[in-house]
Write a protein that holds these residues in place. Structure first.
Motif, PDB file in Angstrom:
ATOM      1  N   GLY A 184      45.920  46.432  54.387  1.00 42.62           N
ATOM      2  CA  GLY A 184      45.633  46.026  53.020  1.00 42.62           C
ATOM      3  C   GLY A 184      46.423  44.805  52.617  1.00 42.62           C
ATOM      4  N   ASN A 274      43.454  50.113  53.473  1.00 45.28           N
ATOM      5  CA  ASN A 274      42.054  49.710  53.537  1.00 45.28           C
ATOM      6  C   ASN A 274      41.227  50.771  54.269  1.00 45.28           C
ATOM      7  OD1 ASN A 274      39.607  48.414  53.782  1.00 45.28           O
ATOM      8  ND2 ASN A 274      40.449  46.542  54.655  1.00 45.28           N
ATOM      9  N   LEU A 374      42.946  47.093  46.279  1.00 46.65           N
ATOM     10  CA  LEU A 374      42.151  47.731  47.325  1.00 46.65           C
ATOM     11  C   LEU A 374      40.688  47.824  46.935  1.00 46.65           C
ATOM     12  CD1 LEU A 374      42.141  49.199  50.042  1.00 46.65           C
ATOM     13  CD2 LEU A 374      42.519  51.328  48.792  1.00 46.65           C
ATOM     14  N   PHE A 377      38.120  45.158  48.003  1.00 47.13           N
ATOM     15  CA  PHE A 377      37.721  44.978  49.391  1.00 47.13           C
ATOM     16  C   PHE A 377      36.396  45.669  49.629  1.00 47.13           C
ATOM     17  CE2 PHE A 377      42.143  43.981  50.263  1.00 47.13           C
ATOM     18  CZ  PHE A 377      41.994  43.007  51.231  1.00 47.13           C
ATOM     19  N   GLY A 381      36.170  44.914  55.085  1.00 46.23           N
ATOM     20  CA  GLY A 381      37.475  44.289  54.990  1.00 46.23           C
ATOM     21  C   GLY A 381      37.478  42.953  54.289  1.00 46.23           C
TER      22      GLY A 381
END
Length: 397
Positions: A184, A274, A374, A377, A381
């Protein structure tokens, strides 16, 4: 008769070159290189002439005289060869250099094949170049075992072995960006690609400085220019050590931020990682990989510090005239790095055939100081809102 005539073209050629060098010596009588070349040509001419004479000589005294002349000429040529030893009197080991030649040839082939199969393009190119340069360096050192007076071999090995690790570190630098994407970007100080760009630029600067210094030292016509080139090479290596130190600090900082070294803290923080790469983080090889990368950096670090000290001592210093230091503190360090990253190849660790770890960047929107949340995303990714703004660009390395 045909055997005798084989020497005539050589004798004629040597006589012509002797005449040419003799004329040059009239105006450059103090030129040591010309004096040595003249002595070498005369000895070669004497040897060839008497070799031709032996083909037809039958009288015992003629055969004996010609044989003695050939032996004298051979001894003269050997003494000239020794006086022109590019390695300060040391003869490079044939067996030791051959071993590392084979090792780096194997490493180059394996990295190229594995990198291509697992689509790890940047790592593949970096190690292909790095191992290829190491291969060239140890090939010329192997050839130098018999031809230790050939300046081109000496220059090739010193330049290639000096700059090769810069390419290998280029392959290592990109890995921090991939770690940041997998865990992340909100834990990082900068964007993932920023880390990669900064250290690749540092690598390039180091490479240019080392290459410029090597070229200056190689083409130097006097001691002052040679020393200047050597100092520039040392500066390039010192800059490489500095950039590697910065990389280690940022590498450890990031893994400290994700509580990697604190199991309970790491588990508690894992919900913020992530989710797109959860399957990678669960793999045992991935959990070991940060330690492997750190060990590789330390190995190359040892090698670079050794090279800085070696060149700082000069071309006749203790380290450069004792080959075992080259084998253990240079070649072995780079070989261990290359093979560690074959056993723990990024293609294996990142499941390169099935997963693209995309190190993303954005062209318009800046990353907030606190990092990228987060929820922004996408599952692959990338930055979710970057695509919505129509400015998404990706680097897959």
């Amino acid at each position: 008769m045909s055997s005798t005539s084989n020497y005539q073209p050589l004798i004629t050629s040597l006589a012509s070159r002797i005449s040419s060098v003799s004329q040059a010596l009239i105006t450059q009588s103090t030129a040591t290189s010309l004096q040595q070349e003249y002595a070498k040509l005369q000895a070669s001419h004497l040897s060839a002439s008497n070799q031709q004479l032996l083909q037809t000589a039958t009288a015992t005294d003629v055969v004996s005289s010609a044989s003695q002349a050939i032996a004298q000429a051979s001894e003269t040529l050997l003494q000239i060869k020794k006086s022109n030893n590019q390695y300060e009197g040391v003869i490079p080991s044939f067996e030791g250099n051959l071993i590392f030649l084979v090792v780096f040839a194997l490493a180059m082939i394996l990295h190229t094949g594995i990198g291509f199969w697992y689509k790890q393009w940047w790592v593949m190119v970096s190690f292909f170049c790095g191992c290829g340069l190491e291969l060239a360096g140890f090939l010329t050192r192997t050839l130098s075992h018999n031809d230790y007076d050939v300046e081109d071999y000496f220059l090739c090995q010193i330049i290639t072995l000096t700059i090769a690790p810069a390419f290998i570190m280029g392959g290592v630098y990109i890995l921090l960006g991939k770690f940041i994407m997998i865990y992340g970007a909100q834990f990082a100080l900068m964007r993932p690609m920023a880390y990669s760009y900064i250290f690749m630029v540092c690598d390039f600067i180091s490479l240019v400085i080392q290459a410029a210094g090597g070229a200056m030292a190689a083409s130097a016509e006097n001691l002052e220019d040679n020393q200047m080139g050597t100092h520039i090479m040392v500066a390039g290596l010192a800059f490489q050590v500095f950039s590697m130190s910065a990389y280690v600090i940022l590498f450890l900082h990031y893994f400290y931020k994700i509580n990697f070294f604190n199991k309970s803290g790491y588990r508690a923080l894992s919900i913020d990682f992530n989710p797109a790469y959860k399957h990678l983080r669960s793999r045992k090889i991935f959990k070991l990989f940060p330690y492997v990368v750190f060990i590789c950096v330390v190995l190359i670090y040892i090698r670079c510090v050794y090279r800085v000290i070696e060149l700082a001592q000069g071309w006749s210093g203790y380290l450069i005239t004792h080959e075992l230091y080259l084998f253990f503190l240079d070649a072995l360090m780079i070989a261990l790095t290359a093979f560690l990253l074959i056993v723990f190849h990024p293609g294996f660790v990142f499941d390169g055939r099935n997963t693209n770890v995309q190190v993303a960047r954005r062209s318009k929107n800046k990353v907030p100081e606190e990092g990228v949340p987060l929820e922004e995303f996408k599952q692959d990714g990338d930055f979710g809102y970057a695509e919505e703004s129509g400015s998404s660009r990706r680097d897959v390395i």
